[in-house]
Design a protein around this motif. Sequence first.
Motif, PDB file in Angstrom:
ATOM      1  N   UNK A  97       1.954   0.128 -14.249  1.00  0.00           N
ATOM      2  CA  UNK A  97       0.663  -0.423 -14.677  1.00  0.00           C
ATOM      3  C   UNK A  97       0.350  -1.751 -13.998  1.00  0.00           C
ATOM      4  N   UNK A 100      -0.933  -1.068 -10.607  1.00  0.00           N
ATOM      5  CA  UNK A 100      -2.329  -0.611 -10.641  1.00  0.00           C
ATOM      6  C   UNK A 100      -3.286  -1.789 -10.839  1.00  0.00           C
ATOM      7  N   UNK A 101      -2.941  -2.664 -11.767  1.00  0.00           N
ATOM      8  CA  UNK A 101      -3.846  -3.756 -12.134  1.00  0.00           C
ATOM      9  C   UNK A 101      -3.778  -4.892 -11.126  1.00  0.00           C
ATOM     10  N   UNK A 134      -0.810   5.993  -5.514  1.00  0.00           N
ATOM     11  CA  UNK A 134      -1.769   6.554  -6.467  1.00  0.00           C
ATOM     12  C   UNK A 134      -3.017   5.673  -6.573  1.00  0.00           C
ATOM     13  N   UNK A 135      -2.812   4.355  -6.528  1.00  0.00           N
ATOM     14  CA  UNK A 135      -3.958   3.454  -6.720  1.00  0.00           C
ATOM     15  C   UNK A 135      -4.484   2.910  -5.391  1.00  0.00           C
ATOM     16  N   UNK A 137      -3.279   1.159  -2.831  1.00  0.00           N
ATOM     17  CA  UNK A 137      -3.067  -0.248  -2.499  1.00  0.00           C
ATOM     18  C   UNK A 137      -2.226  -0.355  -1.236  1.00  0.00           C
ATOM     19  N   UNK A 235     -11.186 -12.542 -11.171  1.00  0.00           N
ATOM     20  CA  UNK A 235     -12.230 -11.611 -10.731  1.00  0.00           C
ATOM     21  C   UNK A 235     -13.535 -12.339 -10.451  1.00  0.00           C
TER      22      UNK A 235
ATOM     23  N   UNK B 212     -14.603  -2.102 -14.387  1.00  0.00           N
ATOM     24  CA  UNK B 212     -13.359  -2.676 -14.917  1.00  0.00           C
ATOM     25  C   UNK B 212     -12.565  -3.317 -13.776  1.00  0.00           C
ATOM     26  N   UNK B 213     -13.290  -3.712 -12.717  1.00  0.00           N
ATOM     27  CA  UNK B 213     -12.627  -4.346 -11.583  1.00  0.00           C
ATOM     28  C   UNK B 213     -12.541  -3.408 -10.404  1.00  0.00           C
ATOM     29  N   UNK B 215      -9.795  -2.345  -8.793  1.00  0.00           N
ATOM     30  CA  UNK B 215      -8.621  -1.493  -8.645  1.00  0.00           C
ATOM     31  C   UNK B 215      -8.926  -0.072  -9.087  1.00  0.00           C
ATOM     32  N   UNK B 216      -8.285   0.866  -8.417  1.00  0.00           N
ATOM     33  CA  UNK B 216      -8.404   2.270  -8.836  1.00  0.00           C
ATOM     34  C   UNK B 216      -7.393   2.485  -9.951  1.00  0.00           C
ATOM     35  N   UNK B 217      -7.885   2.693 -11.152  1.00  0.00           N
ATOM     36  CA  UNK B 217      -7.008   2.777 -12.327  1.00  0.00           C
ATOM     37  C   UNK B 217      -6.921   4.205 -12.849  1.00  0.00           C
ATOM     38  N   UNK B 218      -5.753   4.568 -13.340  1.00  0.00           N
ATOM     39  CA  UNK B 218      -5.610   5.847 -14.036  1.00  0.00           C
ATOM     40  C   UNK B 218      -6.424   5.789 -15.326  1.00  0.00           C
ATOM     41  N   UNK B 221      -4.915   3.655 -17.971  1.00  0.00           N
ATOM     42  CA  UNK B 221      -4.907   2.239 -17.595  1.00  0.00           C
ATOM     43  C   UNK B 221      -6.302   1.649 -17.740  1.00  0.00           C
TER      44      UNK B 221
END
Lengths: 235, 235
Positions: A97, A100-101, A134-135, A137, A235, B212-213, B215-218, B221
């Motif tokens: 997590x 991802x964030x 997955x995200x 990055x 942000x 929500x920003x 980032x690519x989030x699940x 998440x």
Amino acid sequence: MHLFYTPDIAPNAEAYFLNEEESKHAIRVLRLNVGDEVSLIDGKGGFYNAAISDAHPKRVILKIQSAVYEYGKRNHYLHIAVAPTKNIERLEWFLEKATEIGVDEVSLIICQRSERKEAKTDRLDKIITSAIKQSLKAYHPVLNAPVTFAQFMAKPFDGQKFIAHCIEGEKLELRDALTVNGRSLIMIGPEGDFSEKEIATALENDFKAITLGNSRLRTETAALEACFEVNFLNR
Amino acid sequence: MHLFYTPDIAPNAEAYFLNEEESKHAIRVLRLNVGDEVSLIDGKGGFYNAAISDAHPKRVILKIQSAVYEYGKRNHYLHIAVAPTKNIERLEWFLEKATEIGVDEVSLIICQRSERKEAKTDRLDKIITSAIKQSLKAYHPVLNAPVTFAQFMAKPFDGQKFIAHCIEGEKLELRDALTVNGRSLIMIGPEGDFSEKEIATALENDFKAITLGNSRLRTETAALEACFEVNFLNR
């Protein structure tokens, strides 16, 4: 679009050879063929588009078509130091997590009240790698092997240092204390919290005490809350 | 301090009987005896301190010693509507973390692109219950059984309504759009996102699109990020 993590790619490479395992995966599992396009991330900000020029099942050759550097570069640096949870899955969950964030570096610290005294970083690092894929990055967060609290205190950090603990007392809110676009290190204790001695030591080492709100959070939730707050404030 | 979840306790009760399962747990597992103190939460804001007056292994009698109502009452109301994840553990994880961070109501919505078409709320509700006990919360978040997106759209909600989707376009930041100390509903789509039709329907139903920003989030998440932002902005 299939994505491969290729930390050893040269920034100006014209071609890249997938290793045997990845080649097998690409050809036997993903059933990719000559001409198929894939993406590569090097974990250092490089994002590459490539096409398969040789679909050899053990030695796939990719022709690099375009490269972007500093892909998704972050506007701040976040280092989270957290005590590995008794149940390792909770730490694994945090790493996925946090990746991802948004996090740049994670240190594992063994504290006085840590029930878990070790953690295998190779497996944990794989979780981070699949999370960046997955995200999407291009930067791979750095995971440091476990060290004791005392060892961690001895390490220098160029930036703001915070400790989140649960003992009553004067604490700052990150929204008031954090320098936006800066470098921050946030330390999160084990189940059972830091000891009073550890907190005193941290304060002597220029850590500032912060609150993460009034909720009683598990170790991994507190670490993620810190991640959320720093990214949100940047942000 | 041992904590029991007792949703059926009367607010002004002087005594409470643990059911057979809890009695067995208290006496055989926790090895509690007459005079031992325990805490009770009723899930509706009631927090009680009690002492065991009869340690009967099938029918423990607790004498209520003190009661606090609206314990940890929140200053806002947050309703998260989320599509159940393909891997149910990700939804379970979200429910545990959202409960720790703070949520009042969770709805499960089956969307056009949902791979999972159902979810057993009894098991999910148990996860919420253990999370409120672990995080010492006297309010039990409400979990609604799965409904289709269309059914959910037909339900009224008195408050601000937001939809977090991944399609490019004009989106608000919660920090600019959220009314602090108010009531908000945030809708999070499945893996693969909401369909364009669902997004259009939501906007017609007074939902506002939020980001929500970057980032690519699940799915889980993103739902937790929404939870975090609303709680942070209400702090």
